[in-house]
Design an enzyme around this catalytic site. Structure first.
Site, PDB file in Angstrom:
ATOM      1  N   GLU A   1       0.825  -1.209   0.000  1.00  0.00           N
ATOM      2  CA  GLU A   1       0.000   0.000   0.000  1.00  0.00           C
ATOM      3  C   GLU A   1       0.861   1.261   0.000  1.00  0.00           C
ATOM      4  O   GLU A   1       0.528   2.250  -0.654  1.00  0.00           O
ATOM      5  CB  GLU A   1      -0.955  -0.008   1.187  1.00  0.00           C
ATOM      6  CG  GLU A   1      -2.076  -1.023   1.080  1.00  0.00           C
ATOM      7  CD  GLU A   1      -2.995  -0.769  -0.103  1.00  0.00           C
ATOM      8  OE1 GLU A   1      -3.039   0.371  -0.598  1.00  0.00           O
ATOM      9  OE2 GLU A   1      -3.660  -1.715  -0.542  1.00  0.00           O
TER      10      GLU A   1
ATOM     11  N   TYR B   1      -6.202   6.644   4.314  1.00  0.00           N
ATOM     12  CA  TYR B   1      -6.386   5.632   3.275  1.00  0.00           C
ATOM     13  C   TYR B   1      -5.619   4.352   3.606  1.00  0.00           C
ATOM     14  O   TYR B   1      -6.167   3.243   3.549  1.00  0.00           O
ATOM     15  CB  TYR B   1      -5.945   6.144   1.897  1.00  0.00           C
ATOM     16  CG  TYR B   1      -5.773   4.990   0.942  1.00  0.00           C
ATOM     17  CD1 TYR B   1      -6.881   4.393   0.354  1.00  0.00           C
ATOM     18  CD2 TYR B   1      -4.510   4.438   0.713  1.00  0.00           C
ATOM     19  CE1 TYR B   1      -6.742   3.280  -0.454  1.00  0.00           C
ATOM     20  CE2 TYR B   1      -4.363   3.335  -0.087  1.00  0.00           C
ATOM     21  CZ  TYR B   1      -5.476   2.756  -0.667  1.00  0.00           C
ATOM     22  OH  TYR B   1      -5.334   1.638  -1.457  1.00  0.00           O
TER      23      TYR B   1
ATOM     24  N   ASP C   1      -9.728   5.570  -2.590  1.00  0.00           N
ATOM     25  CA  ASP C   1      -8.593   6.124  -3.333  1.00  0.00           C
ATOM     26  C   ASP C   1      -9.126   6.783  -4.604  1.00  0.00           C
ATOM     27  O   ASP C   1     -10.340   6.906  -4.801  1.00  0.00           O
ATOM     28  CB  ASP C   1      -7.549   5.042  -3.639  1.00  0.00           C
ATOM     29  CG  ASP C   1      -8.000   4.092  -4.749  1.00  0.00           C
ATOM     30  OD1 ASP C   1      -9.214   4.035  -5.055  1.00  0.00           O
ATOM     31  OD2 ASP C   1      -7.135   3.402  -5.321  1.00  0.00           O
TER      32      ASP C   1
ATOM     33  N   CYS D   1     -12.755   1.377 -15.380  1.00  0.00           N
ATOM     34  CA  CYS D   1     -13.243   2.759 -15.290  1.00  0.00           C
ATOM     35  C   CYS D   1     -12.068   3.715 -15.104  1.00  0.00           C
ATOM     36  O   CYS D   1     -11.983   4.467 -14.133  1.00  0.00           O
ATOM     37  CB  CYS D   1     -14.227   2.872 -14.125  1.00  0.00           C
ATOM     38  SG  CYS D   1     -15.187   4.398 -14.108  1.00  0.00           S
TER      39      CYS D   1
ATOM     40  N   CYS E   1     -16.037   1.196 -21.062  1.00  0.00           N
ATOM     41  CA  CYS E   1     -17.420   1.115 -20.582  1.00  0.00           C
ATOM     42  C   CYS E   1     -18.110  -0.166 -21.033  1.00  0.00           C
ATOM     43  O   CYS E   1     -18.991  -0.685 -20.336  1.00  0.00           O
ATOM     44  CB  CYS E   1     -18.207   2.335 -21.048  1.00  0.00           C
ATOM     45  SG  CYS E   1     -17.582   3.899 -20.372  1.00  0.00           S
TER      46      CYS E   1
ATOM     47  N   CYS F   1     -17.763  -2.837 -18.427  1.00  0.00           N
ATOM     48  CA  CYS F   1     -18.123  -2.484 -17.048  1.00  0.00           C
ATOM     49  C   CYS F   1     -19.352  -3.266 -16.586  1.00  0.00           C
ATOM     50  O   CYS F   1     -20.378  -3.280 -17.276  1.00  0.00           O
ATOM     51  CB  CYS F   1     -18.392  -0.989 -16.957  1.00  0.00           C
ATOM     52  SG  CYS F   1     -18.854  -0.465 -15.287  1.00  0.00           S
TER      53      CYS F   1
ATOM     54  N   CYS G   1     -24.762   3.398 -14.661  1.00  0.00           N
ATOM     55  CA  CYS G   1     -23.803   4.506 -14.693  1.00  0.00           C
ATOM     56  C   CYS G   1     -24.447   5.796 -15.192  1.00  0.00           C
ATOM     57  O   CYS G   1     -24.856   5.907 -16.356  1.00  0.00           O
ATOM     58  CB  CYS G   1     -22.610   4.145 -15.580  1.00  0.00           C
ATOM     59  SG  CYS G   1     -21.371   5.456 -15.662  1.00  0.00           S
TER      60      CYS G   1
END
Length: 290
Positions: free
Chosen positions: A36, A119, A137, A192, A199, A202, A208
């Protein structure tokens, strides 16, 4: 009640998640924490080989804590933002001193570690310990902004309202929460995306708002900061750090003159590196700390 976005995104993740080493069941909480920190503002393709090298060399917090700052910075190499390396080193020392070498499970304890922000604490709680947390994030913000707000990209800075809304979507139970956090982040990272969203691939394209609105342009384009790389202080900092990493002795100031012809910029960069603890100044030149 589970939000309608959650089930299809989690199902998509089960079929399409990238095989990343810090996602393996065998990965330790320490390995997740290291990943991370390394992934902050750095793409996976650059992080993965460096992460694997670090985990081979320093598989536990105690191993990293015993290293010198110079060793840590050399191992960080060109991953960028080298202050992260020193913060990770300090974090390892704190885990050893305060938690007997075990990465804590509670977000409050994680937040108290050097270099661990909101985060990172939430991500480690979710991905290392399987706890319910709100992981937000850039990727998560983009998915939620497009699907729920119908806008191209989120504002430059995370708002309290965004964070609160993201929390409202997180499932209540630990296991599903952790899965959702990983899934929505992955969706933003590989489908995305900011510049070339796919798209057609997705799993929530029917939900959306941005797609339904005809994919309107970014409302915040004029307030986003985009700085050229060539000639910047950050580029010169990188050159100085590369020169010092390659040397096994102090590097005289005169030798550093070729990193930039601008003496004022060179002095400013060196002053900043000294202030950040990334460089030490000796009578005969500069070197990595410790």
């Amino acid at each position: 009640m589970v939000h309608p976005l959650v089930p299809p995104v989690i199902d998509w993740f089960a079929a399409h998640a990238r095989d990343l080493p810090w996602r393996h069941p065998s990965c330790t909480p320490w390995g997740v924490l290291v990943s991370e920190v390394m992934l902050q503002q750095t793409p996976v393709v650059r992080v993965q080989p460096r992460w694997e090298e670090w985990m081979d060399r320093w598989p536990t917090p105690a191993d990293l804590a015993a290293a010198t700052p110079a060793e840590v910075l050399r191992a960080w190499d060109r991953l960028g933002y080298p202050r992260r390396a020193l913060r990770l080193h300090a974090c390892a020392q704190a885990v050893v001193d305060r938690h007997d070498g075990a990465v804590p499970t509670e977000e409050a304890a994680l937040l108290a570690l050097p270099g661990v922000g909101t985060y990172t604490a939430a991500a480690v709680a979710a991905f290392a310990h399987g706890r319910r947390s709100v992981v937000v994030d850039t990727n998560v913000r983009r998915v939620l902004t497009r699907t729920l707000d119908g806008e191209a990209l989120p504002p430059p800075h995370l708002s309290a309202g965004e964070l609160r809304r993201a929390g409202e979507l997180v499932p209540e139970d630990d296991a599903t929460s952790a899965r959702w956090n990983a899934a929505v982040m992955e969706l933003g990272a590989v489908v995305c995306t900011a510049r070339s969203p796919r798209c057609e691939a997705c799993p929530v394209r029917e939900q959306c708002g941005w797609l339904a609105a005809g994919r309107p342009a970014d409302l915040h384009v004029l307030v986003r900061r985009r700085q050229a790389w060539e000639g910047t202080d950050r580029q010169v900092r990188g050159r100085v750090m590369a020169r010092l990493r390659a040397a096994d002795h102090p590097v005289p100031g005169a030798v550093l003159e070729d990193v930039t012809l601008d003496a004022e910029q060179r002095a400013r960069v060196l002053a900043g590196l000294l202030l950040d603890g990334l460089v030490e100044k000796l009578d005969d030149g500069y070197r990595l700390p410790g």
